[in-house]
Design an enzyme around this catalytic site. Structure first.
Site, mmCIF file in Angstrom:
data_model
loop_
_atom_site.group_PDB
_atom_site.id
_atom_site.type_symbol
_atom_site.label_atom_id
_atom_site.label_comp_id
_atom_site.label_asym_id
_atom_site.label_seq_id
_atom_site.Cartn_x
_atom_site.Cartn_y
_atom_site.Cartn_z
ATOM 1 N N SER A 149 46.003 45.294 31.818
ATOM 2 C CA SER A 149 44.765 44.966 32.511
ATOM 3 C C SER A 149 44.213 46.187 33.254
ATOM 4 O O SER A 149 44.050 47.246 32.664
ATOM 5 C CB SER A 149 44.975 43.767 33.438
ATOM 6 O OG SER A 149 43.760 43.303 33.958
ATOM 7 N N SER A 394 39.299 37.176 41.758
ATOM 8 C CA SER A 394 39.198 38.545 41.253
ATOM 9 C C SER A 394 38.123 38.680 40.181
ATOM 10 O O SER A 394 38.105 39.665 39.443
ATOM 11 C CB SER A 394 40.548 38.988 40.692
ATOM 12 O OG SER A 394 40.967 38.112 39.653
#
Length: 413
Positions: A149, A394
């Site tokens: 990520s 997020s």
């Protein structure tokens, strides 16, 4: 306290040595009795650095074999789709995984252009293949995404998505993690493996990009965006969405500019994050400093992390928006304009997301589903349509297609 060069372009001393990182992947043998060097699945797969003995070829060989055994035990007999992002460790880990999958007679689907594949494109592909039009008498499909990520360039990551298309739940990851560590302790006894050449030759091509881009009109009102003439700037931040944004703009006739099409496993073009590290964190004003500086060029700009399961939004007046703010606005808009969604479809949020979302849900008269951190908690509801929108603090989210059916069960940035 922020680093004194936070928000500034990376300097040579900030960059990884790609050869050293990839060499360590093959050369370092992890200590199977050291907890820091064992396979450990967090909220989104196993992550670590090869230089630390935490992401090396034995980890990937063992984890892939464990996935093969898990899917066999679950009766999963269809193809496995595998994608990767541009991190330096993603390609070697992807290659190692292929060698184990093919040796175990798993049908493997890889990107038709041999390119990068975002997490949402893998989730979308799994669901598409497992739908009524995709099965064609085959067993269920599942997938692997090789990505850490938004983690720094020195890191690697490896995650498994079962046939529901979303992140594997704790039961599945626990079984896979434990078996992988057992294989590590045995010196990889029980891991089946073929050569890289044979593995690559056995893989089948799957056009992730076209299928995702073509289907996008089922989940977004792209004609409204086009007719409004909105100037969009899209910055992949050097990640897996790099070819997707251009394809989306071209296919759907949008005024969309790919701000930075560069891909570099060192991420030399990135600005440093708050702690002075290179990190593709699209919710960080320091990591997004370049896009923020260009905010007047576009009506709206967006940036993605490396596997494109999160996004940040930049506007000329505000700069980088607070994720909770634009998620709240998106929820309000979607539930007011999706007439074919179930009237009982809930709004999903994580415990640490803003209570602003609670107030939006109350105003809409919708059920609020509050879950622990981790997108896996939204998977059942997104699958059966009982959750219309699931989002994390997020800026990772997904929502239903216009007709109320599943789009993705993993975050789509």
């Amino acid at each position: 306290m922020a680093h004194n060069r936070a928000g500034k372009i990376a300097q040579p001393e900030d960059l990884i040595n790609v050869d050293a990182v990839t060499s360590a992947y093959y050369d370092i043998t992890p200590d199977a009795d050291n907890p820091d060097q064992q396979v450990s699945f967090g909220t989104s797969g196993h992550r670590g650095a090869s230089l630390d003995g935490a992401f090396n070829e034995p980890h990937i060989l063992a984890t892939t074999q464990a996935i093969v055994e898990y899917r066999a035990a679950q009766g999963i007999t269809g193809p496995l789709l595998i994608g990767r992002d541009p991190h330096a460790l993603s390609l070697p880990a992807w290659q190692s995984a292929l060698e184990v999958l093919v040796a175990n007679d798993v049908t493997v689907l890889v990107d038709a252009q041999d390119g990068f594949t975002p997490t949402p494109a893998v989730s979308h592909a799994i669901l598409r293949l497992n739908g009524p039009e995709g099965r064609n008498g085959r067993g269920e499909a599942d997938g692997i995404v090789v990505t850490p990520s938004h983690n720094p360039p020195r890191d690697g990551g490896f995650k498994y998505n079962p046939p529901h298309g979303g992140p594997a739940d704790s039961t599945a990851t626990g079984v896979i993690q434990d078996r992988a560590n057992e294989l590590l302790r045995s010196g990889l006894a029980g891991v089946r493996r073929t050569t890289g050449e044979k593995a690559r030759a056995a893989c089948q091509a799957y056009d992730f990009t076209s299928r995702y881009v073509d289907d996008l009109a089922d989940v977004l009102d792209l004609n409204a965006i086009k007719s409004a003439g909105i100037r969009i700037g899209a910055d992949p931040l050097g990640g897996a969405s790099v070819d997707y944004w251009g394809a989306i703009g071209e296919r759907h006739g949008l005024d969309l500019t790919v701000v930075n099409p560069d891909v570099d496993p060192r991420w030399a073009f990135m600005t440093l994050d708050t702690d002075g590290k290179i990190r593709m964190d699209c919710s960080s004003p320091n990591a997004m400093a370049t896009l923020i500086a260009a905010r007047d060029r576009f009506d709206i700009s967006t940036g993605n992390d490396a596997d494109a399961d999160r996004h940040g939004i930049v506007t000329p007046d505000v700069g980088l928006m607070n994720p909770n703010h634009f998620l709240s606005v998106a929820i309000g808009y979607l539930f007011a304009h999706r007439a074919d969604w179930s009237p009982d479809a809930a709004i999903g949020k994580t415990l640490v997301s803003s209570s602003m979302i609670d107030r939006v849900a109350a105003e809409l008269g919708r059920t609020l589903l509050e879950v622990p951190v981790g997108f896996k908690w939204f998977v059942p509801g997104l699958l059966d349509g009982s959750v219309g929108f699931g989002g994390e603090e997020s800026a990772g989210a997904s929502f239903l297609r216009m007709g109320g059916t599943t789009w993705t069960t993993d975050k789509d940035g």
